[in-house]
Design a protein around this motif. Structure first.
Motif, PDB file in Angstrom:
ATOM      1  N   THR A  28      36.117  23.379 -22.588  1.00 51.12           N
ATOM      2  CA  THR A  28      37.460  23.960 -22.673  1.00 51.12           C
ATOM      3  C   THR A  28      38.462  22.811 -22.703  1.00 51.12           C
ATOM      4  O   THR A  28      38.101  21.655 -22.510  1.00 51.12           O
ATOM      5  CB  THR A  28      37.746  24.873 -21.469  1.00 51.12           C
ATOM      6  N   ARG A  29      39.719  23.178 -22.921  1.00 51.00           N
ATOM      7  CA  ARG A  29      40.731  22.129 -22.987  1.00 51.00           C
ATOM      8  C   ARG A  29      41.733  22.271 -21.866  1.00 51.00           C
ATOM      9  O   ARG A  29      42.328  23.336 -21.677  1.00 51.00           O
ATOM     10  CB  ARG A  29      41.450  22.179 -24.327  1.00 51.00           C
ATOM     11  N   SER A  30      41.894  21.167 -21.156  1.00 46.79           N
ATOM     12  CA  SER A  30      42.877  21.125 -20.096  1.00 46.79           C
ATOM     13  C   SER A  30      44.243  20.815 -20.724  1.00 46.79           C
ATOM     14  O   SER A  30      44.367  20.822 -21.943  1.00 46.79           O
ATOM     15  CB  SER A  30      42.449  20.028 -19.132  1.00 46.79           C
ATOM     16  N   ALA A  34      42.853  17.030 -22.931  1.00 51.67           N
ATOM     17  CA  ALA A  34      41.622  16.524 -22.317  1.00 51.67           C
ATOM     18  C   ALA A  34      40.563  17.625 -22.275  1.00 51.67           C
ATOM     19  O   ALA A  34      40.873  18.773 -21.977  1.00 51.67           O
ATOM     20  CB  ALA A  34      41.920  16.041 -20.906  1.00 51.67           C
ATOM     21  N   ILE A  36      37.297  19.567 -20.806  1.00 50.78           N
ATOM     22  CA  ILE A  36      36.611  19.831 -19.547  1.00 50.78           C
ATOM     23  C   ILE A  36      35.300  20.513 -19.897  1.00 50.78           C
ATOM     24  O   ILE A  36      35.280  21.468 -20.674  1.00 50.78           O
ATOM     25  CB  ILE A  36      37.464  20.734 -18.643  1.00 50.78           C
ATOM     26  N   LYS A  38      31.893  22.398 -18.593  1.00 48.03           N
ATOM     27  CA  LYS A  38      31.196  23.071 -17.488  1.00 48.03           C
ATOM     28  C   LYS A  38      29.724  23.185 -17.870  1.00 48.03           C
ATOM     29  O   LYS A  38      29.396  23.601 -18.982  1.00 48.03           O
ATOM     30  CB  LYS A  38      31.802  24.458 -17.287  1.00 48.03           C
ATOM     31  N   GLN A  52      28.343  22.798 -12.587  1.00 47.15           N
ATOM     32  CA  GLN A  52      29.192  21.643 -12.302  1.00 47.15           C
ATOM     33  C   GLN A  52      30.208  21.485 -13.423  1.00 47.15           C
ATOM     34  O   GLN A  52      29.996  21.962 -14.546  1.00 47.15           O
ATOM     35  CB  GLN A  52      28.347  20.371 -12.194  1.00 47.15           C
ATOM     36  N   THR A  53      31.303  20.829 -13.110  1.00 48.86           N
ATOM     37  CA  THR A  53      32.356  20.600 -14.096  1.00 48.86           C
ATOM     38  C   THR A  53      32.592  19.097 -14.249  1.00 48.86           C
ATOM     39  O   THR A  53      32.552  18.371 -13.255  1.00 48.86           O
ATOM     40  CB  THR A  53      33.667  21.270 -13.646  1.00 48.86           C
ATOM     41  N   PHE A  54      32.831  18.664 -15.466  1.00 47.89           N
ATOM     42  CA  PHE A  54      33.059  17.236 -15.725  1.00 47.89           C
ATOM     43  C   PHE A  54      34.219  17.050 -16.686  1.00 47.89           C
ATOM     44  O   PHE A  54      34.525  17.940 -17.493  1.00 47.89           O
ATOM     45  CB  PHE A  54      31.805  16.596 -16.344  1.00 47.89           C
ATOM     46  N   LYS A  55      34.844  15.891 -16.602  1.00 53.84           N
ATOM     47  CA  LYS A  55      35.757  15.496 -17.662  1.00 53.84           C
ATOM     48  C   LYS A  55      34.901  15.226 -18.899  1.00 53.84           C
ATOM     49  O   LYS A  55      33.763  14.743 -18.767  1.00 53.84           O
ATOM     50  CB  LYS A  55      36.468  14.193 -17.307  1.00 53.84           C
ATOM     51  N   ASP A  58      33.315  11.802 -18.924  1.00 54.05           N
ATOM     52  CA  ASP A  58      32.459  11.381 -17.803  1.00 54.05           C
ATOM     53  C   ASP A  58      31.069  11.028 -18.312  1.00 54.05           C
ATOM     54  O   ASP A  58      30.510  11.724 -19.161  1.00 54.05           O
ATOM     55  CB  ASP A  58      32.322  12.522 -16.780  1.00 54.05           C
ATOM     56  N   LYS A  59      30.505   9.950 -17.751  1.00 55.82           N
ATOM     57  CA  LYS A  59      29.161   9.532 -18.164  1.00 55.82           C
ATOM     58  C   LYS A  59      28.113  10.305 -17.347  1.00 55.82           C
ATOM     59  O   LYS A  59      28.251  10.474 -16.146  1.00 55.82           O
ATOM     60  CB  LYS A  59      28.979   8.034 -17.896  1.00 55.82           C
ATOM     61  N   LEU A  60      27.058  10.733 -18.044  1.00 51.34           N
ATOM     62  CA  LEU A  60      25.965  11.422 -17.362  1.00 51.34           C
ATOM     63  C   LEU A  60      24.653  10.748 -17.745  1.00 51.34           C
ATOM     64  O   LEU A  60      24.471  10.298 -18.884  1.00 51.34           O
ATOM     65  CB  LEU A  60      25.928  12.905 -17.751  1.00 51.34           C
TER      66      LEU A  60
END
Lengths: 186, 395
Positions: A28-30, A34, A36, A38, A52-55, A58-60
């Motif tokens: 989705t878009r913040s 940006a 987001i 999920k 969990q939620t990430f930007k 974000d590195k995974l």
């Protein structure tokens, strides 16, 4: 490493020392554009689930596991059965397919990748783009040809995709399996 | 000298804010910091990367001073890398997904390695949105590659979200203010605004640039009754440049330009209390972004929301989501008029915005009543700070 934005259903990531299979991704878009992301995740050791939620950036820590090219064979509730080119069969739990299950249909020839963890088939990745037939959608409301007006359509297998207004029943459409987005009429 | 240290966990909260849109991000974090300090007696450190912008809404702030205290909140100049000694407290908030300084992230990781219970609560305070997906993302963890958990905290309009920033006694103060028209007349005088009579229509404008505003100014010029538009120096002024003799840059607060029955007044910048009172005192407010958008709702007056523009017109999705909940129990005629007015303004549609503004007259009374009822409905029992404090206790 992948960014959260690049993670797809079927990927396996390490979180807090445990391997988790990604069952579903939702982007989705913040504010200020940006992304987001999920993730719906299943712990491969404990069989438990979490979200969990990430930007988006974000590195995974995605794990490179053994993968095999396979095609879909049949469904034996609750397992989807896939077959490799040597006719070996692999059962994957329906839960682990997440949104990918929407696109699984009898007779499909799409080349899929079955992922293994400790010798067990744990998930399946579909090709990025697949083609499916529209089996139901409302007629075009306004005769729009721009592709900006959208409407829901049911595809083979029963899933719903938001398509351009000009798409008709019987049309074959290309779908991005990462996002579930309609790409074009084929 | 090392600028960071690991110490016994302290109880203070750190809020980190990067200023992107002059007064929006800092507006939200400053209000939150003040409220946490005043109502929850939490020691708050507010780290801001642009004190100059901050000083517009906190006039006593000295932009060149690295550390100062106002309203019980310690305000720090946030340079990257941090050049002020940093000691982690119990909660760290990265406002609007800003990137924490490396030193801070290192301390969080070191604490986490010592013991998970020693790591500060790390929260990402996100933007306000009325979209449905917020319910499913609020309060979810975000496990970082190093094992540290961060939490996503989403403000929102229902109980599944993190709530809306609203000080405990705000509505009572606003009611008292609006119960006596002398308050607004005194405020206008204090702001240097002359020639406003009690029954004149007063509209505040704090928007981005848009031709929709230009069209409205043209319309208001022809009004048969007196209209006063209060507008600060900044982005909105660009849209009224065609009506200003000379350069808009040369305008000074208190100055006014008369255009038929419309008077344009240049507003001085004010602190947040002053801005709230201004919104309470106007008949209609045109606001933007997040902080002024929420304060316009708390003002209990009709408003237009000029939402921050996003790629692919995605801001219109966010606007639609808000309009849907704002108009949930409104009669169709009222909601249609108000929604179309907001949409036209956000789409720079000059013709439509004029058309829908003209239709506003026929629904203005029920719209005013709705604006009056809305704040309590929107707050839905608990404000953001109280939900945030509870969230930290529970997580």
């Amino acid at each position: 490493m992948k960014t959260a934005h690049e993670i797809r259903p079927g990927n396996v990531i390490m979180l807090d020392g445990s391997p988790w299979v990604v069952q579903k991704t939702e982007t989705t878009r913040s504010g200020r554009n940006a992304a987001i992301v999920k993730l719906k995740l299943k712990n491969l050791l404990l069989d438990s689930g979490t979200e969990q939620t990430f930007k988006g950036e974000d590195k995974l820590d995605d794990i490179i596991l053994e993968r095999l090219d396979c095609t879909y064979s049949y469904f034996a509730d609750p397992m989807y059965v896939f077959m490799d080119e040597e006719y070996n069969q692999y059962d994957v739990e329906a839960d682990n397919l997440g949104d990918a299950a929407t696109y699984i249909v009898d007779g499909m020839e799409d080349q899929c990748q079955v992922t293994f963890y400790n010798g067990k088939a744990i998930s399946v990745e579909l090709p990025v783009h697949i083609v499916r037939e529209v089996i139901y959608t409302e007629p075009s409301a306004r005769g729009d040809t721009s592709g900006k007006v959208m409407k829901p359509a049911t595809i083979t297998g029963g899933g719903t995709v938001t398509v351009a207004d000009f798409v008709k029943v019987g049309d074959k459409i290309e779908i991005d399996t990462r996002t579930g987005e309609f790409k074009k009429r084929v | 000298m090392s600028t960071t240290q690991i110490a016994t966990p302290a109880s203070h909260w750190d809020i980190f804010c990067t200023v992107v849109d002059n007064y929006g991000d800092i507006g939200v974090t400053w209000r939150l910091a003040k409220q946490l300090a005043a109502e929850y007696h939490i020691k708050v450190n507010l780290w801001v990367d642009d004190l100059h912008s901050f000083s517009h809404i906190l006039p006593n702030l000295i932009a060149t001073k690295r550390q100062q205290t106002f309203n019980g909140v310690n305000i720090f100049q946030w340079n990257n890398p941090l050049d002020i000694e940093y000691q982690a407290g119990s909660v760290i908030i990265e406002a609007f997904a800003c990137e924490l300084p490396e030193q801070v992230k290192t301390i969080i990781e070191q604490r986490h390695k010592q013991s998970k219970s020693l790591a500060p609560h790390w929260l990402n305070l996100e933007y306000l949105s009325a979209e449905d997906w917020v319910d499913g993302c609020h309060g979810l963890p975000s496990t970082q590659v190093n094992g540290v958990k961060k939490w996503f905290y989403f403000p929102g309009f229902n109980r599944k979200t993190g709530g809306l920033i609203c000080e405990q006694h705000l509505f009572k103060e606003r009611e008292q203010w609006q119960s006596d028209f002398n308050n607004k007349m005194t405020l206008f005088k204090q702001l240097g605004l002359t020639g406003i009579n009690h029954h004149d229509t007063v509209i505040s404008v704090f928007s981005y640039e848009t031709e929709a505003l230009t069209a409205l100014i043209r319309l208001w010029q022809t009004s048969t009754t007196a209209i006063h538009v209060l507008i600060p120096k900044g982005r909105s002024l660009t849209s009224i440049a065609p009506f200003i003799p000379g350069e808009t840059n040369n305008l000074i607060p208190g100055q006014h330009v008369k255009l038929g029955n419309l008077t344009l007044h240049i507003l001085p910048m004010t602190d947040q209390t002053g801005f709230d009172r201004l919104l309470w005192s106007c008949d209609f407010n045109i606001v933007r972004g997040e902080d002024s958008f929420l304060r316009a709702q708390w003002a209990a007056k009709p408003f237009i929301w000029h939402i921050y523009p996003q790629e692919d017109d995605y801001h219109l999705v966010k606007l639609e989501a808000f309009m849907k909940i704002y108009c949930d129990n409104l009669a169709a005629e009222i909601s249609t008029t108000w929604c179309k007015l907001n949409l036209a303004f956000n789409q720079d549609d000059q013709h439509a915005v004029v058309n829908h503004w003209q239709q506003l007259n026929s629904v203005i009374l029920p719209l005013q009543q709705h604006a009056l009822n809305w704040p309590n409905n929107a707050l839905d029992d608990a404000d953001l700070a109280s939900r945030l404090v509870q969230f930290v206790k529970n997580s």
